[in-house]
Design a protein around this motif. Structure first.
Motif, short mmCIF file in Angstrom:
data_model
loop_
_atom_site.label_atom_id
_atom_site.label_comp_id
_atom_site.label_asym_id
_atom_site.label_seq_id
_atom_site.Cartn_x
_atom_site.Cartn_y
_atom_site.Cartn_z
N THR A 451 0.91 -0.83 -0.24
CA THR A 451 0.02 0.05 0.09
C THR A 451 1.14 1.26 -0.56
N ALA A 452 -0.04 1.79 -0.43
CA ALA A 452 1.00 3.46 -0.06
C ALA A 452 1.35 3.70 1.00
N ARG A 453 0.94 3.27 2.59
CA ARG A 453 1.89 3.50 3.80
C ARG A 453 2.84 2.70 3.83
N ASP A 454 2.91 1.81 3.22
CA ASP A 454 3.68 0.59 3.60
C ASP A 454 4.86 0.89 1.93
N SER A 456 5.92 3.81 2.01
CA SER A 456 6.45 5.04 2.71
C SER A 456 7.93 4.13 3.37
N GLU A 457 6.91 4.09 4.15
CA GLU A 457 8.02 3.51 5.32
C GLU A 457 9.31 2.53 5.07
N ASP A 462 7.71 10.84 2.87
CA ASP A 462 6.66 11.21 3.23
C ASP A 462 5.25 10.25 2.41
N TYR A 463 4.60 10.21 3.14
CA TYR A 463 3.27 9.26 2.89
C TYR A 463 2.52 9.71 2.02
N GLU A 464 2.63 11.55 2.32
CA GLU A 464 1.87 12.24 1.56
C GLU A 464 2.61 12.38 -0.47
N GLU A 467 1.24 8.41 -1.07
CA GLU A 467 -0.25 9.13 -1.89
C GLU A 467 -0.87 9.25 -3.09
N SER A 488 -6.49 3.75 0.96
CA SER A 488 -6.28 2.86 2.72
C SER A 488 -5.98 1.43 2.07
N SER A 491 -3.18 -1.71 -3.33
CA SER A 491 -1.71 -1.90 -3.27
C SER A 491 -0.99 -2.61 -4.73
#
Length: 570
Positions: A451-454, A456-457, A462-464, A467, A488, A491
């Motif tokens: 996912t976008a959060r995965d 970014s980590e 940066d999450y933005e 995204e 959310s 993926s």
């Protein structure tokens, strides 16, 4: 005179006229053969040689189709397995650091496991940044050899034309041995010393012209290029000997010129008839599905025709040239009379034929049980080639490497992952390699969905920005539903989003700090290599490393079973 006698007389008269023209115009034929020989010396460099036997496989075979697809879809980088013996691990690790600094090496596998270090020997699996057919890959391998100069090293690689080079090297030795044997036999069986240069000049002229006219076929195999001359000598040596013996018989009652003409008039139909059986057998080879048969047949048929022309057009003139020397250098025959062979054959005329019939039946039954091998690794020879010695040394310390390439339709990473998992579960498979089970970074495989959060980590991005990147990817992929429903749970396979990010940065749409840019560049290089080798526009490639021998009933059975399962699954 009846019709039969009249016809024979007319045929004999015609052949006498032909033979007379050839003998009396010998200077013309000397000139023509001289021009042909000079031309052949030059044209030998025009010959195009194909060093891959796979190029002669029928287009309808699965192997040929697979090779064509792989050539179209994938890039195969040059690779080599380099074993360094008699060194401690610390020294092996130092060599690893030195090789890692090479710009030409894009992948280098070595660690402190038995797969790479065993019995005081280190094995380095090297991938160069050039295609295996690129001369720069061979140059890079030479650089590796130079660095390891002074160590005991063994190099196994598919780059270059090792088989062709080895065959050419061995055929050079064989050609010298054949020349020595032929000259020795001619000297031993001759009745006059001067007939030997006549025969040798005839053989050598035909062989050189054959070599020089190979370019007429466009491209010939390295097998035909290497062995045709030796086979030509074996097939056509009788022609010149028959004519020479016929001349010596006629010369007992006739002078040199008349004996030469009469002998030639009788030898032309006799030798031509004899050659037809050989040519007929070679024509049968042209119907082989494996194209190497047709390639060798055409080369050998041309060689036989040129040998006949040399015997019929050049040799009569040589006999006239060396005729007096042949008369002056007569010597006692070195071959003793063996009349007991004839007496034995006559007395056993009712016994030997039935015995041969029994042997023939037995041979027919036994030949069906003759084992055949289709690769080099299963051949046991009294003298091993350099490549065979290297492979055996590496196999003793690190085991044999036997893999097959599996080509499947691209576009479904989940199915590829499932297939690789099923293959790895088989006892016949040591391990497999594909995009779906190749690690990218931090435990993630290349085709794992993030996912976008995965994402970014993973990149500490940066999450933005992540995204926005995923949104741009969805728009580019025309997956507008994801934009409406949010990100959310959206993926994307890691390799796809990673390569998309690299393109966005390259085009200036996204800007990253220096540290993140270095990470991106390093990861992109590795991923691009994986894509080049394992992902094409329409097909994906998987490498399956087997615990089975390169060939054998068990290996063939497994490959057939695997093919049936894949067809059933499709």
């Amino acid at each position: 005179m009846d019709e039969k006698q009249k016809k024979g007389s007319e045929d004999g008269g015609f052949m006498i006229k032909v033979a007379t023209f050839i003998v009396d115009r010998r200077n013309l034929f000397f000139l023509l053969f001289g021009i042909a020989l000079i031309f052949s010396v030059v044209s030998m460099n025009w010959v195009s040689v194909e060093n891959a036997l796979s190029a002669y496989l029928p287009d309808t075979t699965e192997t040929s189709q697979g090779l064509d697809r792989m050539e179209e879809q994938f890039i195969t980088y040059g690779t080599a397995r380099v074993m360094v013996t008699n060194i401690p691990y610390e020294e092996a690790d130092k060599i690893y650091e030195e090789l890692s600094a090479f710009d030409s090496i894009i992948m280098l596998d070595f660690d402190n496991t038995k797969d790479h270090y065993n019995n005081f020997s280190a094995l380095y699996s090297i991938t160069f940044g050039y295609e295996e057919t690129d001369d720069r890959a061979l140059a890079a391998l030479d650089e590796v050899r130079a660095v390891l100069d002074g160590y005991d090293i063994y190099v196994s690689t598919s780059m270059g034309d090792a088989s062709a080079e080895q065959l050419a090297k061995e055929m050079s030795v064989i050609s010298v041995l054949v020349a020595i044997v032929v000259v020795s036999v001619l000297l031993f069986t001759s009745q006059t010393w001067a007939e030997v240069p006549v025969l040798l000049l005839t053989f050598c002229s035909a062989a050189l012209i054959t070599k020089g006219t190979n370019f007429m076929m466009g491209t010939i195999s390295f097998v035909s290029d290497s062995v045709t001359i030796v086979l030509q000598l074996a097939l056509s040596v009788d022609y010149a000997v028959i004519f020479c013996n016929r001349y010596k018989e006629e010369h007992q009652a006739l002078d040199i010129r008349e004996a030469d003409i009469v002998a030639l008039s009788k030898a032309i139909p006799e030798i031509s008839s004899s050659s037809l059986t050989t040519v007929g057998g070679l024509i049968a080879m042209m119907f082989m599905q494996f194209g190497i048969g047709s390639d060798m047949a055409l080369c050998l048929i041309r060689a036989i025709v040129l040998s006949l022309l040399a015997v019929f057009l050049l040799m009569p003139g040589l006999i006239m040239l060396f005729g007096k020397a042949m008369d002056k250098t007569r010597h006692k025959s070195f071959i003793p009379d063996i009349p007991f062979v004839g007496r034995f054959a006559y007395k056993t005329r009712y016994i030997v034929p039935p015995l041969f019939l029994v042997v023939l039946v037995g041979a027919y039954i036994i030949q069906s049980h003759c084992p055949y091998v289709y690769g080099y690794t299963q051949l046991e020879t009294p003298v091993q080639s350099d490549a065979m010695v290297v492979d055996e040394m590496i196999e003793e310390s690190f085991g044999a490497e036997n893999f097959v390439a599996l080509v499947v339709p691209a576009g479904n990473y989940e199915k590829e992952k499932k297939l690789l998992k099923e293959l790895d579960a088989r006892p016949e498979v040591d391990h497999s390699q594909g995009l779906a089970n190749t690690e990218a970074m931090d435990g993630y495989m290349l085709t794992d969905k993030l996912t976008a959060r995965d994402f970014s980590e993973l990149l500490e991005l940066d999450y933005e920005i992540a995204e926005l990147l995923y949104m741009a990817y969805a728009v580019n992929d025309e997956n507008y539903a994801k934009i409406v429903n949010g990100f959310s749970n959206y993926s994307v396979p890691l390799i796809d989003i990673f390569m998309f990010l690299y393109d966005e940065v390259d085009e200036g749409y996204v800007t990253l700090d220096d540290e993140l840019m270095d990470t991106l560049e390093e990861a992109h290089t590795k991923m691009q290599i994986a894509l080049d080798q394992l992902q094409g526009e329409a097909y994906s490639r998987m490498l399956v490393y087997l615990t089975l021998p390169e060939e054998g009933d068990e290996t063939f059975a497994f490959l057939d079973e695997d093919a049936r399962e894949r067809q059933h699954g499709a």
